[in-house]
Write a protein that holds these residues in place. Sequence first.
Motif, PDB file in Angstrom:
ATOM      1  N   PHE A  98      70.810  38.397  47.293  1.00  0.00           N
ATOM      2  CA  PHE A  98      69.601  38.478  46.455  1.00  0.00           C
ATOM      3  C   PHE A  98      69.530  39.730  45.580  1.00  0.00           C
ATOM      4  O   PHE A  98      68.501  40.030  44.991  1.00  0.00           O
ATOM      5  N   SER A  99      70.644  40.474  45.467  1.00  0.00           N
ATOM      6  CA  SER A  99      70.593  41.698  44.658  1.00  0.00           C
ATOM      7  C   SER A  99      70.610  41.400  43.158  1.00  0.00           C
ATOM      8  O   SER A  99      70.310  42.276  42.352  1.00  0.00           O
ATOM      9  N   GLY A 100      70.976  40.183  42.790  1.00  0.00           N
ATOM     10  CA  GLY A 100      70.963  39.823  41.363  1.00  0.00           C
ATOM     11  C   GLY A 100      72.355  39.679  40.767  1.00  0.00           C
ATOM     12  O   GLY A 100      72.507  39.669  39.534  1.00  0.00           O
ATOM     13  N   LYS A 101      73.376  39.565  41.606  1.00  0.00           N
ATOM     14  CA  LYS A 101      74.755  39.466  41.112  1.00  0.00           C
ATOM     15  C   LYS A 101      74.970  38.255  40.213  1.00  0.00           C
ATOM     16  O   LYS A 101      75.492  38.385  39.114  1.00  0.00           O
ATOM     17  N   SER A 102      74.584  37.079  40.722  1.00  0.00           N
ATOM     18  CA  SER A 102      74.857  35.849  39.954  1.00  0.00           C
ATOM     19  C   SER A 102      74.192  35.903  38.586  1.00  0.00           C
ATOM     20  O   SER A 102      74.781  35.478  37.582  1.00  0.00           O
ATOM     21  N   THR A 103      72.956  36.430  38.539  1.00  0.00           N
ATOM     22  CA  THR A 103      72.240  36.563  37.268  1.00  0.00           C
ATOM     23  C   THR A 103      73.062  37.403  36.300  1.00  0.00           C
ATOM     24  O   THR A 103      73.260  37.040  35.138  1.00  0.00           O
ATOM     25  N   ARG A 117      62.523  38.955  47.807  1.00  0.00           N
ATOM     26  CA  ARG A 117      63.163  37.895  47.005  1.00  0.00           C
ATOM     27  C   ARG A 117      63.546  36.719  47.890  1.00  0.00           C
ATOM     28  O   ARG A 117      63.436  35.559  47.491  1.00  0.00           O
ATOM     29  N   LYS A 132      65.850  47.637  38.407  1.00  0.00           N
ATOM     30  CA  LYS A 132      65.570  47.669  36.959  1.00  0.00           C
ATOM     31  C   LYS A 132      65.489  46.231  36.437  1.00  0.00           C
ATOM     32  O   LYS A 132      65.845  45.275  37.147  1.00  0.00           O
ATOM     33  N   VAL A 145      66.306  42.756  34.427  1.00  0.00           N
ATOM     34  CA  VAL A 145      67.551  42.020  34.220  1.00  0.00           C
ATOM     35  C   VAL A 145      68.252  42.519  32.948  1.00  0.00           C
ATOM     36  O   VAL A 145      69.463  42.743  32.926  1.00  0.00           O
TER      37      VAL A 145
HETATM   38  P1  ADP Z   1      72.612  37.131  44.166  1.00  0.00           P
HETATM   39  O1  ADP Z   1      73.641  36.359  43.390  1.00  0.00           O
HETATM   40  O2  ADP Z   1      72.988  38.574  44.320  1.00  0.00           O
HETATM   41  O3  ADP Z   1      72.235  36.522  45.485  1.00  0.00           O
HETATM   42  P2  ADP Z   1      70.666  36.211  42.166  1.00  0.00           P
HETATM   43  O4  ADP Z   1      71.183  36.569  40.816  1.00  0.00           O
HETATM   44  O5  ADP Z   1      70.801  34.797  42.610  1.00  0.00           O
HETATM   45  O6  ADP Z   1      71.299  37.199  43.290  1.00  0.00           O
HETATM   46  O7  ADP Z   1      69.154  36.678  42.227  1.00  0.00           O
HETATM   47  C1  ADP Z   1      68.378  36.575  43.415  1.00  0.00           C
HETATM   48  C2  ADP Z   1      66.904  36.440  43.041  1.00  0.00           C
HETATM   49  O8  ADP Z   1      66.440  37.664  42.448  1.00  0.00           O
HETATM   50  C3  ADP Z   1      66.636  35.339  42.010  1.00  0.00           C
HETATM   51  O9  ADP Z   1      65.386  34.757  42.328  1.00  0.00           O
HETATM   52  C4  ADP Z   1      66.563  36.104  40.688  1.00  0.00           C
HETATM   53  O10 ADP Z   1      65.753  35.464  39.745  1.00  0.00           O
HETATM   54  C5  ADP Z   1      65.954  37.429  41.100  1.00  0.00           C
HETATM   55  N1  ADP Z   1      66.420  38.573  40.285  1.00  0.00           N
HETATM   56  C6  ADP Z   1      67.653  38.759  39.751  1.00  0.00           C
HETATM   57  N2  ADP Z   1      67.717  39.936  39.065  1.00  0.00           N
HETATM   58  C7  ADP Z   1      66.487  40.515  39.183  1.00  0.00           C
HETATM   59  C8  ADP Z   1      65.917  41.755  38.698  1.00  0.00           C
HETATM   60  N3  ADP Z   1      66.629  42.639  37.991  1.00  0.00           N
HETATM   61  N4  ADP Z   1      64.632  42.009  39.016  1.00  0.00           N
HETATM   62  C9  ADP Z   1      63.908  41.131  39.759  1.00  0.00           C
HETATM   63  N5  ADP Z   1      64.382  39.941  40.255  1.00  0.00           N
HETATM   64  C10 ADP Z   1      65.660  39.634  39.968  1.00  0.00           C
END
Ligand code: ADP
Length: 207
Positions: free
Chosen positions: A10-15, A142, A186, A188
């Motif tokens: 949930f750290s935001g890697k995939s995004t 998250r 921070k 996205v």
């Molecule tokens: P991971 O691949 O590391 O598990 P995701 O990209 O799937 O992470 O993101 C996990 C959750 O956090 C999703 O609901 C996404 O929308 C949210 N998220 C991603 N980046 C941010 C950010 N910078 N700030 C707040 N929430 C975020």
Amino acid sequence: MFISFEGIDFSGKSTQVKLLESYLKKQNKKVKLIREPGGTVISEKIRNILLDKENNSMVIETEIFLFSASRAQLVREVIRPCLEDGYYVISDRFHDSSTAYQGYGRGLSVDSIVKINNLAIGNTVPDITFFIDISNEEAAERKAKTSMADLDRIEISDENFFERVRNGYLEIAESEKRFRVIDGTKSVKEINEKIISEINILEGVNK
Ligand code: ADP
Ligand code: TYD
């Protein structure tokens, strides 16, 4: 260039991986996105075994060998040929995940993981690794927004486990020059801009 992304769940890697992919494609670069574990027919089968919640009797030794087996296949079947062909390879997790999760998280000796990693990947080490850092409190918030049914075998681990994993990453970051620690709280957009600027700096250096 070989780029990996690391961080707790949930750290935001995939995004960020997707945003970087579209940035590089707009620059007319050849891009290969991969996610670990998986990415080849054999590796995807191993992924299913690893993440299946019914496999809750899996011992740690089996876990590290399965992750590494999946990676060994991916390196030789996909990553090396793509790098030789001039692709930017972006990996959502790579060998540092094994050090952080199976080593620092599960408690296997980090020394033996380094040796297993070495056998699995050889000299195919990322040029740059983005560690997107968030606290466990942030991760828990998250995670609470995700239905439990969507969580895999490792994501249902307790919070102490993820605390050890996060601290493990921070330790790896101190000893590995290729690591860039990014504040995952921070926005996205800000994170995306920071990542692009680090890649541009590295490319400038390598020219
Ligand atoms: P991971 O691949 O590391 O598990 P995701 O990209 O799937 O992470 O993101 C996990 C959750 O956090 C999703 O609901 C996404 O929308 C949210 N998220 C991603 N980046 C941010 C950010 N910078 N700030 C707040 N929430 C975020
Ligand atoms: P995945 O659904 O890909 O998680 P994420 O979207 O957070 O990357 O599942 C991968 C899970 O496997 C994740 O919890 C991290 C874990 N993992 C390890 O424990 N060791 C490893 O070497 C790798 C690659 C992943």
